[in-house]
Every structure is written in structure tokens, then in C-alpha cells.
Write an enzyme that holds these catalytic residues in place. Structure first.
Site, short mmCIF file in Angstrom:
data_model
loop_
_atom_site.label_atom_id
_atom_site.label_comp_id
_atom_site.label_asym_id
_atom_site.label_seq_id
_atom_site.Cartn_x
_atom_site.Cartn_y
_atom_site.Cartn_z
N GLY A 1 1.11 -1.20 0.06
CA GLY A 1 0.31 -0.06 0.08
C GLY A 1 1.22 1.45 0.09
O GLY A 1 0.27 1.81 -0.48
N LYS B 1 -6.53 10.80 7.07
CA LYS B 1 -7.92 10.87 6.99
C LYS B 1 -8.74 10.63 8.23
O LYS B 1 -9.94 10.84 8.38
CB LYS B 1 -8.52 10.70 6.04
CG LYS B 1 -8.04 12.20 4.23
CD LYS B 1 -7.26 11.74 3.41
CE LYS B 1 -6.26 13.22 4.21
NZ LYS B 1 -5.50 12.95 3.38
N GLY C 1 5.64 24.35 6.53
CA GLY C 1 5.26 24.27 5.59
C GLY C 1 3.71 24.15 5.47
O GLY C 1 3.15 23.37 6.69
N GLY D 1 1.78 23.29 3.33
CA GLY D 1 0.52 22.50 2.04
C GLY D 1 -0.25 21.71 2.53
O GLY D 1 -0.46 22.00 3.70
N GLU E 1 5.05 29.11 6.91
CA GLU E 1 4.45 29.35 5.85
C GLU E 1 5.83 30.11 4.94
O GLU E 1 5.70 31.65 5.22
CB GLU E 1 3.62 29.19 4.86
CG GLU E 1 3.28 29.26 3.78
CD GLU E 1 4.38 28.05 2.88
OE1 GLU E 1 3.79 27.06 2.94
OE2 GLU E 1 5.14 28.74 1.99
N VAL F 1 11.41 29.77 8.59
CA VAL F 1 12.37 29.31 9.21
C VAL F 1 13.62 29.41 9.57
O VAL F 1 14.54 28.50 8.48
CB VAL F 1 12.01 28.08 10.06
CG1 VAL F 1 12.80 26.74 11.10
CG2 VAL F 1 10.17 27.35 10.23
N GLY G 1 6.99 19.15 2.36
CA GLY G 1 7.59 18.44 1.23
C GLY G 1 8.04 17.39 0.40
O GLY G 1 8.46 16.51 1.77
N ALA H 1 -1.72 10.46 -5.00
CA ALA H 1 -1.57 8.97 -4.76
C ALA H 1 -3.08 8.27 -5.88
O ALA H 1 -2.33 7.53 -7.09
CB ALA H 1 -3.04 8.00 -3.61
N HIS I 1 -31.64 18.62 -4.30
CA HIS I 1 -32.37 19.85 -2.88
C HIS I 1 -32.42 19.14 -1.38
O HIS I 1 -33.55 18.07 -1.90
CB HIS I 1 -33.06 21.06 -2.96
CG HIS I 1 -33.68 22.02 -2.14
ND1 HIS I 1 -32.62 22.90 -1.82
CD2 HIS I 1 -34.76 21.78 -1.00
CE1 HIS I 1 -33.27 23.51 -0.53
NE2 HIS I 1 -34.55 23.01 -0.17
C1 LIG Z 1 0.48 12.45 5.21
C2 LIG Z 1 0.29 12.03 3.97
C3 LIG Z 1 -1.14 12.83 3.81
C4 LIG Z 1 -1.32 12.48 2.42
N1 LIG Z 1 -2.70 12.54 1.43
C5 LIG Z 1 -2.68 12.34 0.32
C6 LIG Z 1 -4.31 12.29 -0.08
O1 LIG Z 1 -4.87 12.81 0.85
N2 LIG Z 1 -4.48 12.24 -1.04
C7 LIG Z 1 -3.52 11.55 -2.13
O2 LIG Z 1 -4.20 11.43 -3.18
N3 LIG Z 1 -2.23 11.91 -1.59
C8 LIG Z 1 -2.31 11.58 -0.77
N4 LIG Z 1 -0.32 11.70 -0.51
C9 LIG Z 1 0.81 11.36 -1.40
C10 LIG Z 1 0.60 10.04 -1.40
O3 LIG Z 1 0.63 9.37 -0.31
C11 LIG Z 1 1.84 9.71 -2.73
O4 LIG Z 1 1.14 10.74 -3.72
C12 LIG Z 1 1.49 8.35 -3.12
O5 LIG Z 1 1.42 7.61 -2.19
C13 LIG Z 1 2.24 8.01 -3.72
O6 LIG Z 1 2.22 6.52 -4.61
P1 LIG Z 1 3.69 5.97 -5.12
O7 LIG Z 1 2.96 4.30 -5.66
O8 LIG Z 1 3.75 6.63 -6.38
O9 LIG Z 1 4.90 6.03 -3.94
P2 LIG Z 1 4.65 5.05 -2.40
O10 LIG Z 1 3.50 5.18 -1.65
O11 LIG Z 1 5.33 5.59 -1.92
O12 LIG Z 1 5.25 4.10 -2.47
C14 LIG Z 1 6.53 3.57 -3.09
C15 LIG Z 1 6.85 2.10 -1.98
O13 LIG Z 1 8.23 1.60 -3.02
C16 LIG Z 1 8.90 1.00 -1.99
N5 LIG Z 1 10.10 1.23 -2.28
C17 LIG Z 1 10.71 2.11 -2.76
N6 LIG Z 1 12.25 1.53 -2.99
C18 LIG Z 1 11.80 -0.21 -3.30
C19 LIG Z 1 12.98 -0.90 -3.65
N7 LIG Z 1 14.20 -0.17 -3.83
N8 LIG Z 1 12.31 -2.01 -3.62
C20 LIG Z 1 11.23 -2.33 -2.92
N9 LIG Z 1 10.32 -1.56 -2.32
C21 LIG Z 1 10.95 -0.43 -2.73
C22 LIG Z 1 8.46 1.55 -0.53
O14 LIG Z 1 8.68 0.95 0.17
C23 LIG Z 1 7.06 2.06 -0.91
O15 LIG Z 1 6.21 1.01 -0.08
C24 LIG Z 1 -0.08 11.69 1.06
C25 LIG Z 1 0.83 11.86 1.70
C26 LIG Z 1 1.12 12.01 2.58
C27 LIG Z 1 3.00 12.39 3.70
#
Ligand SMILES: Cc1cc2nc3c(=O)[nH]c(=O)nc-3n(C[C@H](O)[C@H](O)[C@H](O)COP(=O)(O)OP(=O)(O)OC[C@H]3O[C@@H](n4cnc5c(N)ncnc54)[C@H](O)[C@@H]3O)c2cc1C
Length: 471
Positions: A40, A52, A181, A183, A204, A238, A272, A325, A450
């Protein structure tokens, strides 16, 4: 002999696991290498889902604290937040969802290789930690995501100076919290911990909160935060943060040139996220990078044949790429379909919704008013406040508005920006309208039920034509 697959995905976040499932649906033999204990990625384990869940707790606490207003008698003392139960419920939700992905992997016959992967060339992926082995792949999809970005000179000790990864796990409500920050991540934690009872200060660097949103949205959020007792220091840098035995001392240079010293229990650094490529050896394989991100084209091809990349880890030539995500998942589906030979078209990033789940919520899509004007459109704007709606009054959530930015010439919808109740849900209608190139007139003619919050969208469309009914 290495295990051979059609597709090997590195990373099981929302980009990787969705790419894997779609590939398997299209008949491919798929393996996913993931180094964390559960599937995940950031979204499920550290990001979207836990934050959330905490926000839902914050909302529930708000309703209980306003019990008099709702006519609910609480006979014994004032309500209090129990962080152990909050964390237990959040963890249960996260656990259920990550196990759900394990189930989907089994259902789709996807192999989960538990370990850390690196690229070794010629279609091979070396799992060098965990279930050590070499995999052979016709196609490789990199989806290694992102991690919190550190700020030079500010040492994250995970005790006093923390990141979002720590902030989702607090077992006690801090008496005071400074957040660096504003964001999406920063303002969401501001909402969570203010509702739980912390003194919150947001710092910010840019002149306004949620700086990528429409200026009217930023102003409304700052007004609401002020009412809630969240202090916002915008245009402030900061300059120093020092952990002490009891907390943290933060020095900040404010917009009027003075240095302010803040003492708090915790400092959350929410400035970020950076791409995760450590140990992947992408550069060694000759993959072109851009400021640490993996560079891809509009079809998510890297510079090396048969290696694609999606999600937070990528930079697309000439585009600002949102780390979200749903964006990573859409990219994962697109790549899987391209690799299966389907006819795919590039994603239109102008039609991607941005949602921030602070209180009040923000939903937006398309151009802000300032961006539309800068692009030379003959801009018309219509806004409608939620507070006028019966439904908003019933819910006791009367802050905010829906704002539509349109082009006068063709009545084209250029952007929709909302702050207020259910904005993260309501934005879906605007996304669909923009995707179908619907005009403001067509949005006006769309009948909104409505009493609903969605009436604000219809009324904002009326307002673009200067004819909101209830204003
Ligand atoms: C606090 C927070 C809240 C957020 N809320 C939202 C939201 O409400 N809505 C939204 O759309 N987005 C949200 N995001 C952003 C969202 O989580 C990311 O955009 C999304 O998870 C990106 O998905 P990804 O598959 O690119 O990477 P990731 O979810 O980061 O997954 C990458 C995976 O790769 C694995 N990995 C890395 N390198 C290796 C390797 N060499 N070998 C094996 N495994 C590896 C990691 O362990 C990880 O599990 C939030 C982020 C944060 C930090």
C-alpha cells in the site's frame, strides 16, 4: 535460473500495486517487490489513509464538544480525546486496507517478493535484501515513491523535530505544535491537532497558506484557521530549530524582517517530499534523472527501453507533476494498458483534482483565477457561499464557497475551486464537467438535488452568468 515474469513492479504504493493489478487483469504474469512489511506504500501506511482517519476523529471530537448545540447531553464532565483508542482505530483501518491489497494480489495471482530491489540491466531485477533472488522481466515498472523532504540545517530527530511519518503515530496530544509548511500535509495536521487541543502555529515561506490553491481559497482558510485559534505566519522563513529536553525552539524570520522565537513541544517539518531512488541504481543503468526524480515521457517511458516509472518518483518533461495517490494510480493503469498493447492517451493533468482534507476542506481542479488571467483568457468568475444553503446550515458547516473560473468567449470552465463542507467529494462533478468540456451554461442546466451541498456548484455556475438564485 531467475524467476521470469512479464512485468516486475518495484514498489507497492498506489502507483505500483494498481499497475500490477491492471497488468494481471490484462493477462500478464506479474511480480511486485516491496520492502515494507505491508502493501500500500505511503498512501495506505503513512499518508492518505492514516491522516484522513485522524481527521475523522478530529471531526467527531468537534461534534461531541459542540454537544449542547446538537442537543446531546453528556452527563459526566467534559469530553476528552483518548489517543490510544484513536491510534488503535486508525491502525485497524490501515491494517484492513493493506490486507485487502494482499487479498487482491492473491486473487490476481501476483507474486509479492518481500525485499528491496535494484536494477541490474538486461531486464533483471536483483532483490538484494529480504527474499534475495534475481527476477527476469520483459518489462519493469519503477514505482518507488517518495519520502519526507528534509530541510538543510534542521535535524529531524523524530522526537522533538518530526515528519508526517511521526505525526500520524503520536500517542499523546502535544500541548503545542509548530508546523513548517502549509501545503496539504501541513494544514491537515494543523486541523487534526488543533481540534485535539494543541496550540498550533503554521509557518509558511510563501505569502499565503496552501500556496498552490486559488488566492480566495487561501484567504478563506487563513480566516477560518484564525477563528479556530491556529496562528499562521506567512512570508516567514524558519532559520533555526533546536531540540531541547522539553521541546523545541524555533527561530523564524518574519515578513517584516524581525526574528521571532517560538517554543513548542514539537516541530513538524512538512516541506514536501523527495523521490526515493536510493539503492535502486537507476542512474548506473543509464536512466535519465531530473533533480533526483526519474525522468519519463508522457507515456511514462524512462530513457532505458522496457523500463517505465510512475507516481511520486517521476518527473515528466515540461510538466509540473502532482504527488498524489490518484495520480500515481491513473499512471499505473495507463502504463499497464500500454504494455498490454492497448490504445492509450496521455493523462490530462489539468483535469486532476487536488483535495486537501483540512477543516474546512479544499477541492480544486484546473486553472486558478490568477493563472487564467496570466494565460490571457477573458476571465469571468462566479462564487457561491455554502452558508446560504439549507444543507450546510443543518450540518453546522457554513464556511467557504464554490468558485468557478470561466472563459467569457466560449463559456468554457477553466477551473473550479472550493473550500467548505464536502469539497473533496463535490470536486468530482467539476472534474467530470471539465473532462467532458462542458460549458458553464450546461452546468447551470444540470439539475442539482435539494437540499444538498452540491447546490453550491450549480449556484456558482449561475453566478458566473450574474444570476445566482439565492444571492
Ligand atoms: C501525510 C500524507 C498525506 C497524504 N494524503 C494524500 C491524500 O489524501 N490524497 C492523495 O492523493 N495523496 C496523498 N498523499 C500522497 C500520496 O500518499 C502519494 O502521492 C502516493 O502514495 C504515491 O504513490 P507511489 O506509488 O508513487 O509511491 P509510494 O506510495 O511512496 O510507494 C512506494 C513504495 O515503494 C517501496 N520501495 C521504494 N524503494 C524500493 C525498493 N528499492 N525496493 C522495493 N520497494 C521499494 C516503498 O517501500 C513504498 O511502499 C499523502 C502523503 C502524505 C505523506
Amino acid at each position: 535460473m531467475p524467476h521470469a515474469y512479464d512485468v516486475v513492479v518495484i514498489g507497492a504504493g498506489t502507483g505500483g500495486y494498481v499497475a500490477a493489478i491492471r497488468s494481471a487483469q490484462l493477462g500478464k504474469k506479474v511480480a511486485v517487490v516491496e520492502k515494507q512489511k505491508s502493501l500500500g506504500g505511503t498512501c495506505l501506511i503513512w499518508g492518505c489513509i492514516p491522516t484522513k482517519a485522524l481527521l475523522e476523529h478530529a471531526h467527531a471530537f468537534k461534534v461531541v464538544k459542540d454537544s449542547d448545540e446538537w442537543g446531546i447531553a453528556i452527563p459526566y464532565g467534559a469530553p476528552a480525546i483518548d489517543m490510544r483508542q484513536v491510534q488503535a482505530r486508525k491502525d485497524k483501518i490501515v491494517g484492513g486496507l493493506t490486507r485487502g491489497i494482499e487479498f487482491l494480489f492473491k486473487k490476481n495471482k501476483i507474486d509479492w517478493i518481500k525485499g528491496t530491489a535494484r536494477l541490474v540491466g538486461q531486464g533483471r531485477v536483483d532483490v538484494f535484501e529480504g527474499d534475495r533472488q534475481t527476477l527476469e522481466a520483459k518489462e519493469i515498472i519503477i514505482a518507488t515513491g517518495s519520502s519526507p523532504r528534509h530541510v538543510p540545517g534542521i535535524e529531524i530527530d523524530h522526537q522533538r523535530i518530526i515528519t508526517s511519518d511521526d505525526a500520524i503515530q503520536l500517542t499523546q496530544v502535544p500541548a503545542s505544535l509548530v508546523i513548517m509548511g502549509s501545503g496539504a500535509v501541513g494544514v491537515e495536521f494543523a486541523s487534526i491537532y488543533r481540534r485535539f487541543g494543541s496550540e498550533v502555529t503554521l509557518i509558511e515561506l510563501l505569502p499565503r497558506l496552501v500556496p498552490i490553491e486559488d488566492e480566495a481559497v487561501s484567504a478563506e482558510l487563513e480566516k477560518s484557521f484564525k477563528k479556530q485559534g491556529i496562528r499562521s505566519l506567512t512570508g516567514t522563513r524558519v532559520t533555526k530549530a533546536t531540540a531541547t529536553a522539553t521541546g523545541v525552539t524555533v527561530e523564524a524570520l518574519t515578513k517584516d524582517g524581525t526574528t521571532e522565537t517560538l517554543n513548542a513541544e514539537l516541530l513538524l517539518v512538512a516541506t514536501g517530499r523527495r523521490p526515493v531512488t536510493t539503492g535502486l541504481e537507476a542512474e548506473a543503468l543509464g536512466i535519465e534523472m531530473e533533480q533526483g526524480f526519474i525522468k519519463v515521457d508522457a507515456m511514462y517511458r524512462t530513457s532505458v527501453p522496457h523500463v517505465s516509472a510512475v507516481g511520486d518518483v517521476i518527473a515528466i518533461d515540461g510538466l509540473s507533476h502532482p504527488q498524489l495517490a490518484h495520480v500515481s494510480s491513473a499512471e499505473g493503469v495507463l502504463v499497464a494498458e500500454r504494455l498490454a498493447g492497448k490504445d492509450v492517451r496521455p493523462l490530462n493533468y489539468d483535469h486532476v483534482p487536488g483535495c486537501t482534507y483540512c477543516d474546512p476542506e479544499i477541492g480544486s481542479v484546473g486553472l486558478t483565477e490568477a493563472e487564467a488571467r496570466a494565460k490571457g483568457y477573458d476571465v469571468r468568475v462566479g462564487s457561491f457561499p455554502f452558508g446560504v444553503l439549507g444543507r450546510a446550515r443543518m450540518a453546522g458547516e457554513i464556511e467557504g464557497f464554490v468558485k468557478i473560473v470561466a472563459d467569457t468567449r466560449y463559456d468554457e470552465i477553466l477551473g473550479v475551486h472550493m473550500i467548505g463542507p464536502r469539497s473533496t467529494e463535490l470536486i468530482a462533478e467539476a472534474v467530470m464537467a471539465m473532462r467532458l468540456e462542458c460549458t458553464v451554461e450546461e452546468l447551470i442546466k444540470t439539475v442539482h438535488a435539494h437540499p444538498t451541498f452540491s447546490e453550491a456548484v450549480g449556484e456558482a455556475a449561475h453566478a458566473v452568468h450574474g444570476a445566482a438564485i439565492h444571492l
